[in-house]
Design a protein around this motif. Structure first.
Motif, short mmCIF file in Angstrom:
data_model
loop_
_atom_site.label_atom_id
_atom_site.label_comp_id
_atom_site.label_asym_id
_atom_site.label_seq_id
_atom_site.Cartn_x
_atom_site.Cartn_y
_atom_site.Cartn_z
N TYR A 172 0.77 -1.23 0.15
CA TYR A 172 0.13 0.03 0.09
C TYR A 172 0.83 1.11 0.08
N LYS A 173 2.32 1.24 0.39
CA LYS A 173 2.92 2.30 0.14
C LYS A 173 3.30 2.50 -0.99
N ASP A 174 3.32 1.45 -1.92
CA ASP A 174 3.68 1.60 -3.69
C ASP A 174 2.45 1.83 -4.41
N HIS A 175 1.12 1.36 -3.65
CA HIS A 175 -0.15 1.57 -4.60
C HIS A 175 -0.93 2.31 -3.63
N PRO A 176 -0.91 3.69 -3.27
CA PRO A 176 -1.71 4.07 -2.22
C PRO A 176 -3.08 4.08 -2.80
N TRP A 177 -3.53 4.36 -4.14
CA TRP A 177 -4.87 4.63 -4.60
C TRP A 177 -5.64 3.25 -4.36
N GLU A 178 -4.87 2.00 -3.99
CA GLU A 178 -5.81 0.78 -3.90
C GLU A 178 -6.77 0.80 -2.69
N LEU A 179 -6.27 1.98 -1.81
CA LEU A 179 -6.99 2.02 -0.51
C LEU A 179 -8.11 2.76 -0.99
N ALA A 180 -8.45 3.60 -2.02
CA ALA A 180 -9.49 4.01 -2.22
C ALA A 180 -10.75 3.33 -2.70
N ARG A 181 -10.36 2.13 -3.58
CA ARG A 181 -11.19 1.00 -3.78
C ARG A 181 -12.05 0.57 -2.83
N PRO A 182 -13.59 0.41 -3.08
CA PRO A 182 -14.48 0.11 -2.10
C PRO A 182 -14.07 -1.46 -1.87
N ARG A 183 -14.23 -2.02 -0.46
CA ARG A 183 -13.97 -3.16 -0.10
C ARG A 183 -15.17 -4.03 0.50
N MET A 184 -15.51 -5.14 0.38
CA MET A 184 -16.41 -5.91 0.74
C MET A 184 -15.93 -6.81 2.04
N ILE A 185 -16.02 -6.48 3.20
CA ILE A 185 -15.71 -6.98 4.53
C ILE A 185 -16.75 -8.05 5.11
N ILE A 186 -17.69 -8.05 4.40
CA ILE A 186 -18.68 -9.20 4.90
C ILE A 186 -18.42 -10.29 4.55
N GLU A 187 -18.45 -11.53 5.76
CA GLU A 187 -18.22 -12.87 5.55
C GLU A 187 -19.47 -13.96 5.62
N MET A 188 -19.47 -15.02 5.15
CA MET A 188 -20.39 -15.75 5.29
C MET A 188 -20.45 -16.43 6.55
N ASP A 189 -19.53 -17.23 6.84
CA ASP A 189 -19.37 -17.84 8.08
C ASP A 189 -18.42 -17.93 8.85
#
Length: 251
Positions: free
Chosen positions: A87-104
């Motif tokens: 993430y130091k080399d690719h800081p803009w990846e932190l701006a992408r939305p993330r799905m943090i919901i897990e099934m089980d």
């Protein structure tokens, strides 16, 4: 006082165990409390003094002060350093939305990083690169951390480019059949920046006008002090002439 032992906290586990073993309805199963296994493996302390916490790494006496000896050490995983590097080399990846919901809660156990960065149910992100790099480091002979990072990045760039091509083609196909797309994030950002710049230009113009007005006023009133002094001298001479004899002139 220091030699006494606190046995009451330890009896909580014993009391709950007795109640669970001697039920009123033997056929009805009693659900264990969520803390039951934790207290069983880590029983409460019976002494008043604070115990020395477990040391996950060798403490540095130059950095760790004596007042912090009883504070728990920070748990550091190997993946943390890999995440910081990515993430130091690719800081803009932190701006992408993330799905943090897990099934089980066991989704990570179903991922097979030997097959690549794409995993079922997990969108492509920086965590994919980290886990793929970890798998390469421990399963491919002679693979160092830097080599694994470069290999995982090449796969990541290829997949990102593939996603971008698919997105652009889908947009062109939709436009061919009459679809209309609004402004993208870049265009909206440029318009907001232009509007802010125009507001700044108006503010700067007012500030410059106020400074120039103040400077002009300073130049137009230059020399008035000499005129006031000359008028004061004339008035003083006139007062002395008009004063009666025997009375001093009032100044």
């Amino acid at each position: 006082m220091g030699g006494q032992r606190q046995v009451l906290p330890g009896k909580v586990y014993q009391t709950v165990t007795t109640l669970m073993n001697h039920r009123i309805w033997p056929r009805v199963k009693v659900q264990q409390p969520v803390w039951y296994k934790v207290v069983e493996s880590i029983p409460p302390s019976e002494i008043v003094t604070r115990p020395f916490p477990p040391q996950h790494k060798k403490p540095n006496p130059k950095i760790r002060r004596p007042s912090r000896l009883f504070q728990p050490q920070q748990i550091v995983y190997e993946e943390d350093e890999l995440r910081r590097t990515f993430y130091k080399d690719h800081p803009w990846e932190l701006a992408r939305p993330r799905m943090i919901i897990e099934m089980d809660g066991k989704d990570a156990q179903r991922y097979d990083w030997s097959k690549g960065l794409r995993q079922p149910g997990m969108p492509l992100c920086g965590e994919s690169v980290v886990q793929r790099q970890m798998w390469m480091m421990y399963n491919i002979p002679g693979m160092t951390k830097d080599k694994a990072y470069d290999a995982a990045r090449r796969e990541f760039y290829a997949l990102r480019q593939e996603e971008e091509v698919e997105r652009r083609i889908a947009k062109e196909e939709a436009q061919m059949v009459g679809a209309y797309f609004g402004k993208n994030f870049l265009q909206v950002g440029v318009e907001l920046e232009d509007a802010q710049y125009e507001r700044w230009k108006k503010w700067a113009g007012r500030q410059i006008a106020a400074i120039r007005t103040e400077q002009n006023q300073a130049y137009t009133t230059f020399g008035d002090d000499d005129a006031d002094a000359e008028n004061f001298d004339i008035e003083e001479e006139f007062t002395e002439e008009m004063a009666p004899e025997g009375f001093p002139a009032r100044r």
